[in-house]
Design a protein around this motif. Structure first.
Motif, PDB file in Angstrom:
ATOM      1  N   SER A 177     125.913  45.628  71.343  1.00 27.88           N
ATOM      2  CA  SER A 177     126.657  46.637  72.085  1.00 27.88           C
ATOM      3  C   SER A 177     127.853  45.982  72.755  1.00 27.88           C
ATOM      4  CB  SER A 177     125.776  47.306  73.140  1.00 27.88           C
ATOM      5  OG  SER A 177     126.515  48.250  73.894  1.00 27.88           O
ATOM      6  N   LEU A 178     128.988  46.654  72.702  1.00 31.78           N
ATOM      7  CA  LEU A 178     130.202  46.105  73.298  1.00 31.78           C
ATOM      8  C   LEU A 178     130.150  46.101  74.812  1.00 31.78           C
ATOM      9  CD1 LEU A 178     132.994  47.613  71.017  1.00 31.78           C
ATOM     10  CD2 LEU A 178     132.169  45.251  71.078  1.00 31.78           C
ATOM     11  N   SER A 179     129.672  47.189  75.414  1.00 30.22           N
ATOM     12  CA  SER A 179     129.718  47.286  76.861  1.00 30.22           C
ATOM     13  C   SER A 179     128.391  47.668  77.493  1.00 30.22           C
ATOM     14  CB  SER A 179     130.786  48.315  77.277  1.00 30.22           C
ATOM     15  OG  SER A 179     130.527  49.572  76.671  1.00 30.22           O
ATOM     16  N   GLY A 180     127.381  47.929  76.695  1.00 31.96           N
ATOM     17  CA  GLY A 180     126.081  48.307  77.240  1.00 31.96           C
ATOM     18  C   GLY A 180     125.005  47.337  76.808  1.00 31.96           C
ATOM     19  N   SER A 181     123.771  47.846  76.786  1.00 32.30           N
ATOM     20  CA  SER A 181     122.629  47.043  76.371  1.00 32.30           C
ATOM     21  C   SER A 181     121.910  47.780  75.245  1.00 32.30           C
ATOM     22  CB  SER A 181     121.685  46.810  77.550  1.00 32.30           C
ATOM     23  OG  SER A 181     120.522  46.116  77.134  1.00 32.30           O
ATOM     24  N   ALA A 182     121.956  47.199  74.053  1.00 31.05           N
ATOM     25  CA  ALA A 182     121.276  47.776  72.895  1.00 31.05           C
ATOM     26  C   ALA A 182     119.926  47.092  72.748  1.00 31.05           C
ATOM     27  CB  ALA A 182     122.118  47.595  71.633  1.00 31.05           C
ATOM     28  N   VAL A 183     118.856  47.872  72.882  1.00 26.48           N
ATOM     29  CA  VAL A 183     117.500  47.331  72.855  1.00 26.48           C
ATOM     30  C   VAL A 183     116.796  47.849  71.616  1.00 26.48           C
ATOM     31  CG1 VAL A 183     115.323  47.131  74.093  1.00 26.48           C
ATOM     32  CG2 VAL A 183     117.479  47.270  75.368  1.00 26.48           C
ATOM     33  N   ALA A 184     116.208  46.940  70.826  1.00 27.52           N
ATOM     34  CA  ALA A 184     115.541  47.335  69.582  1.00 27.52           C
ATOM     35  C   ALA A 184     114.114  46.815  69.574  1.00 27.52           C
ATOM     36  CB  ALA A 184     116.305  46.801  68.378  1.00 27.52           C
ATOM     37  N   PHE A 185     113.202  47.654  69.044  1.00 29.16           N
ATOM     38  CA  PHE A 185     111.802  47.280  68.855  1.00 29.16           C
ATOM     39  C   PHE A 185     111.469  47.462  67.381  1.00 29.16           C
ATOM     40  CE2 PHE A 185     112.300  48.796  73.166  1.00 29.16           C
ATOM     41  CZ  PHE A 185     111.656  47.835  73.928  1.00 29.16           C
ATOM     42  N   LEU A 186     110.963  46.412  66.754  1.00 25.85           N
ATOM     43  CA  LEU A 186     110.614  46.471  65.331  1.00 25.85           C
ATOM     44  C   LEU A 186     109.122  46.226  65.178  1.00 25.85           C
ATOM     45  CD1 LEU A 186     113.600  45.102  65.625  1.00 25.85           C
ATOM     46  CD2 LEU A 186     113.316  44.567  63.217  1.00 25.85           C
ATOM     47  N   GLU A 187     108.478  47.056  64.365  1.00 26.26           N
ATOM     48  CA  GLU A 187     107.069  46.861  64.053  1.00 26.26           C
ATOM     49  C   GLU A 187     106.872  47.114  62.567  1.00 26.26           C
ATOM     50  OE1 GLU A 187     102.631  48.506  65.360  1.00 26.26           O
ATOM     51  OE2 GLU A 187     104.449  49.344  66.272  1.00 26.26           O
ATOM     52  N   ARG A 188     106.303  46.127  61.910  1.00 23.82           N
ATOM     53  CA  ARG A 188     106.049  46.201  60.463  1.00 23.82           C
ATOM     54  C   ARG A 188     107.349  46.560  59.712  1.00 23.82           C
ATOM     55  NH1 ARG A 188     101.855  49.050  62.556  1.00 23.82           N
ATOM     56  NH2 ARG A 188     102.604  51.040  61.713  1.00 23.82           N
ATOM     57  N   ALA A 189     108.385  45.766  59.976  1.00 27.67           N
ATOM     58  CA  ALA A 189     109.663  45.953  59.289  1.00 27.67           C
ATOM     59  C   ALA A 189     109.829  44.876  58.230  1.00 27.67           C
ATOM     60  CB  ALA A 189     110.816  45.907  60.280  1.00 27.67           C
ATOM     61  N   SER A 190     110.464  45.238  57.116  1.00 27.81           N
ATOM     62  CA  SER A 190     110.744  44.308  56.020  1.00 27.81           C
ATOM     63  C   SER A 190     112.252  44.272  55.795  1.00 27.81           C
ATOM     64  CB  SER A 190     110.024  44.758  54.748  1.00 27.81           C
ATOM     65  OG  SER A 190     110.365  43.920  53.659  1.00 27.81           O
ATOM     66  N   LEU A 191     112.828  43.058  55.889  1.00 35.46           N
ATOM     67  CA  LEU A 191     114.279  42.874  55.789  1.00 35.46           C
ATOM     68  C   LEU A 191     114.532  41.852  54.695  1.00 35.46           C
ATOM     69  CD1 LEU A 191     114.749  42.508  59.646  1.00 35.46           C
ATOM     70  CD2 LEU A 191     115.104  44.598  58.311  1.00 35.46           C
ATOM     71  N   GLN A 192     115.005  42.337  53.526  1.00 34.91           N
ATOM     72  CA  GLN A 192     115.038  41.471  52.358  1.00 34.91           C
ATOM     73  C   GLN A 192     116.387  41.516  51.650  1.00 34.91           C
ATOM     74  OE1 GLN A 192     111.379  41.618  49.876  1.00 34.91           O
ATOM     75  NE2 GLN A 192     110.863  43.421  51.118  1.00 34.91           N
ATOM     76  N   ARG A 193     116.725  40.345  51.096  1.00 34.83           N
ATOM     77  CA  ARG A 193     117.837  40.188  50.147  1.00 34.83           C
ATOM     78  C   ARG A 193     119.163  40.749  50.661  1.00 34.83           C
ATOM     79  NH1 ARG A 193     113.441  41.773  47.459  1.00 34.83           N
ATOM     80  NH2 ARG A 193     114.173  43.934  47.229  1.00 34.83           N
ATOM     81  N   GLY A 194     119.483  40.454  51.919  1.00 36.07           N
ATOM     82  CA  GLY A 194     120.795  40.798  52.468  1.00 36.07           C
ATOM     83  C   GLY A 194     121.558  39.533  52.817  1.00 36.07           C
ATOM     84  N   SER A 195     122.712  39.706  53.441  1.00 37.03           N
ATOM     85  CA  SER A 195     123.405  38.521  53.936  1.00 37.03           C
ATOM     86  C   SER A 195     122.601  37.893  55.067  1.00 37.03           C
ATOM     87  CB  SER A 195     124.806  38.888  54.420  1.00 37.03           C
ATOM     88  OG  SER A 195     124.731  39.772  55.527  1.00 37.03           O
ATOM     89  N   GLN A 196     121.910  38.723  55.840  1.00 38.67           N
ATOM     90  CA  GLN A 196     120.992  38.295  56.890  1.00 38.67           C
ATOM     91  C   GLN A 196     119.875  39.333  56.973  1.00 38.67           C
ATOM     92  OE1 GLN A 196     124.433  38.428  59.516  1.00 38.67           O
ATOM     93  NE2 GLN A 196     123.783  36.473  60.407  1.00 38.67           N
ATOM     94  N   GLY A 197     118.740  38.907  57.509  1.00 34.41           N
ATOM     95  CA  GLY A 197     117.674  39.874  57.721  1.00 34.41           C
ATOM     96  C   GLY A 197     117.956  40.687  58.973  1.00 34.41           C
ATOM     97  N   LEU A 198     117.657  40.114  60.129  1.00 36.00           N
ATOM     98  CA  LEU A 198     117.948  40.728  61.427  1.00 36.00           C
ATOM     99  C   LEU A 198     118.929  39.840  62.167  1.00 36.00           C
ATOM    100  CD1 LEU A 198     117.518  42.475  63.989  1.00 36.00           C
ATOM    101  CD2 LEU A 198     115.482  41.093  64.454  1.00 36.00           C
TER     102      LEU A 198
END
Length: 710
Positions: A177-198
């Protein structure tokens, strides 16, 4: 009895109201179908064709469900809503974002959806503004940007549960976030074959539980922030990280904070390294992780090499990073950087304004025993430049000469010129050209170098032919110095004698001195008279010198240089005289003064004087501006003491010792317990300890006002 027309009119009005209501009312639940039409009211029996068509007909906080399989098109969500694909709904986005959320203060739910980019879509989910977004049981793939991009300017909350983001050109999930607070919760997530996962960026904070990141070209999980005050944070509990280029990355540049905390994670098969740390990035482990390839022996630095930079062109930023580290990395880049470049905050960047090759050393350590070093070279190529002209015309001995102007072609002005090699006596580089009265016939080889504002240099070699006229005479010179050897402060006379076949040379002789390996110093110039020239030179510091004399020559006699003359200059002689203020009582310190003088014009000596009585040192004192050192000395025992003062010498002055001084110390009477006795006459009072005791007693009695000095 009522008129029969009234019920008919009432029924007609009701029918009109019913017919008009679908155009204005919003349902809390609407439907889409692969065979629907957006002109429909989006009811279960008359569904719409796309989410975008159904959204205006759905009340805020309502829900849009898919009846059957279909492609329900890109949609921009501007209110609280739930989009439920029910396992068969798809959003195909070609050259567009699949779902854009721009709904300040809203709650948006995406469930059971397949977001597909077909290798041309931009981002799968792009959140610009929302209070909270929840994505459940969904798949995102095939986008040229990020699969999921949660970057609301004012901050917000994201919940991912049972979500797969794969085969996207960007990150599987990006949070920040540019000026705030971005909060993320991940549960049982799969992040594959990208430039980055998370990747968690500045303003982002994420907690990941039971996640998988595999096959990513960069980091499986990482944090990245830049700029003072910026921060990014990631907490991980249970993660499977396999076959990524990097399993974990923490990059905090230019003063930013970037932290990863890791528990119960496994990292296998990382092609570059299990971790990468840069700037203020840190990776904390709770000690229950398995990170293959981690350890001091596996640590490496990046970059492996530096790409060349271009003058006056922005370079970088190049990140300085430690691979295979744990905790916090300490990285430093040492060596001289080109002007306009700087290495700070974990990056090398700037706009170079100086050309050349710059050797650098990159050093890195961490909290886990890593200690590595790498040599680098930053090259800033200079453009092709040249020194012109390509040749200089010849000269005639004894005749004025002015050559062409030297120029630095293709350079960035201004340029400075430097002449290297030998020129004939009387000729020099003046205002960018050879100028003067050459008085040495012969062939002279020299080079002219030029350095421009970018410190880019070029040089050219030249040959100058100086022709001898028919009546031109050769001259030889001989140099002498009086006195030799000399002492500091002595007047030194240098004389150059000229030898010619006939006639009387005119012109001048320049005298020079070089001390050891230091630079040459011009002593002065004297006119030639009666085939000679003399100069009274300024005082020379002590040391060994090589003296040189150069005769200028004139229109009829050649210039000449005398053979070098060796001269030793020693420190100046000194004399030390010791004096005192006169006799003193036994319990009174003697006031001593030592005066140190030097011979000739050597000035006032400086340094320390030590006062002694035999082998006993009474004390030391520094000479003041007048060359005097003073000391108050306590002497033991009555009688005559023989004292001397020894001057230690200094760089310009030799040591010296005074003649002995007879210092008289008078005996003193004391009264001890009513008995009057003399220190000199009392038996046993020769003991120094007893003498000191008697002196102390007398001082006490004086304080009490009971005794006066004899």
């Amino acid at each position: 009895m009522a008129s029969p027309a009234f019920p008919l009119r009432l029924a007609l009005a009701a029918a009109l109201l019913c017919a008009a209501s679908p155009a204005f009312a919003q349902a809390t639940r609407t439907w889409v179908s692969g065979v629907g039409d957006d002109v429909n009211p989006c009811s279960r029996t008359a569904p719409c064709r796309t989410f975008a068509g159904a959204l205006p007909k759905t009340a805020s906080g309502g829900e849009i469900d898919a009846l059957d399989a279909g492609d329900f098109g890109p949609v921009t969500v501007t209110r609280s809503v739930t989009l439920d694909g029910r396992g068969v709904g798809r959003v195909l986005a070609e050259d567009a974002h699949a779902v854009v959320v721009n709904a300040p203060g809203a709650t948006v739910v995406l469930r059971n959806l397949s977001l597909q980019g077909a290798r041309s879509g931009l981002d799968g989910l792009r959140v610009l503004a929302a209070r909270s977004v929840r994505v459940e049981d969904s798949r995102v793939s095939g986008f040229t940007g990020d699969g999921l991009r949660f970057t609301p300017d004012a901050g917000g909350q994201l919940l991912l549960r049972n979500v797969s983001s794969a085969d996207n050109a960007g990150a599987g999930l990006r949070v920040g976030s540019l000026s705030g607070s971005a909060v993320a919760f991940l549960e049982r997530a799969s992040l594959q074959r990208g430039s980055q996962g998370l990747v968690v960026e500045a303003g982002g904070r994420a907690t990941a539980y039971d996640v998988t990141a595999s096959g990513n070209a960069g980091a499986g999980l990482g944090v990245r922030a830049s700029g003072a005050g910026a921060s990014a944070e990631l907490n991980v509990e249970r993660a499977q990280l396999s076959h990524n280029a990097l399993a974990l990355e923490a990059v905090g540049l230019r003063g930013a904070s970037a932290q990863v905390r890791l528990s119960r994670a496994t990292a296998l098969g990382s092609s570059l390294a299990p971790t990468r740390l840069a700037g203020e990035g840190s990776l904390g482990s709770y000690g229950n992780n398995r990170l293959d390839g981690l350890g001091a022996a596996a640590c490496t630095l990046e970059p492996a090499a530096l790409a060349p930079a271009a003058l006056e062109t922005a370079y970088g930023p190049v990140e300085l990073a430690l691979r295979g580290g744990l905790g916090r990395a300490q990285l430093s880049l040492t060596g001289a950087l080109p002007r306009g470049m700087q290495a700070s905050g974990g990056v090398l960047e700037g706009t170079p304004t100086e050309g050349g090759d710059f050797p650098l050393t990159l050093t890195g350590t961490d909290d886990n025993g890593c200690s590595v070093q790498r040599s680098l070279v930053l090259s800033v190529p200079c453009p092709a430049t040249s020194v012109d002209p390509d040749s200089v015309p010849g000269a005639t001995a004894g005749e004025p000469y002015e050559g062409p102007l030297f120029s630095h072609t293709g350079a960035q002005a201004p340029s400075t010129l430097q002449l290297m090699g030998t020129l004939p006596i009387g000729l020099g580089l003046v205002d960018g050209r050879l100028k003067g009265l050459p008085t040495q016939p012969g062939t002279f080889l020299f080079r002219v170098g030029a350095t421009d504002a970018h410190r880019c240099a070029a040089e050219r070699s030249y040959t100058l032919e100086v022709v001898r006229p028919a009546d031109y005479q050769d001259t030889t010179a001989q140099l002498s110095a009086t006195p030799s050897p000399a002492a500091y402060g002595q007047s030194l006379t240098l004389t150059a004698r000229l030898a010619v076949a006939s006639g009387e040379p005119t012109g001048s002789v320049a005298f020079f001195a070089t001390q050891g390996a230091g630079p040459e110093r011009a002593l002065g110039v004297a006119p030639v008279s009666a085939r000679g020239a003399s100069l009274v030179a300024p005082s020379l510091e002590p040391g060994a010198y090589s003296l040189r004399a150069v005769y200028s020559g004139d229109a009829h006699f050649s210039g000449a240089e005398a053979p070098a003359l060796a001269l030793k200059v020693s420190p100046a002689q000194t004399q030390t005289a010791l004096a005192s203020a006169g006799p003193v009582d036994l319990d009174t310190p003697a006031r001593l003064s030592a005066t140190v003088t030097s011979s000739g014009a050597a000035g006032t000596p400086t340094g320390l004087v030590t006062f002694r009585e035999g082998e006993r040192v009474l004390g030391s004192a520094a000479l003041d501006a007048a060359g005097v050192a003073t000391l108050e000395a306590s002497l033991l025992g009555a009688g005559t003491h023989s004292l001397v003062a020894a001057y230690a010498g200094a760089e310009r002055y030799l040591p010296s010792t005074s003649a002995p001084l007879a210092q008289e110390v008078r005996s003193a009477r004391v009264e001890a317990q009513g008995c009057g006795c003399s220190e000199a006459s009392a038996p046993g009072l020769a003991s120094p300890l007893l003498l000191l005791a008697l002196r102390a007693l007398r001082r006490r009695r004086r304080t009490e006002g009971g005794e006066r000095a004899p």
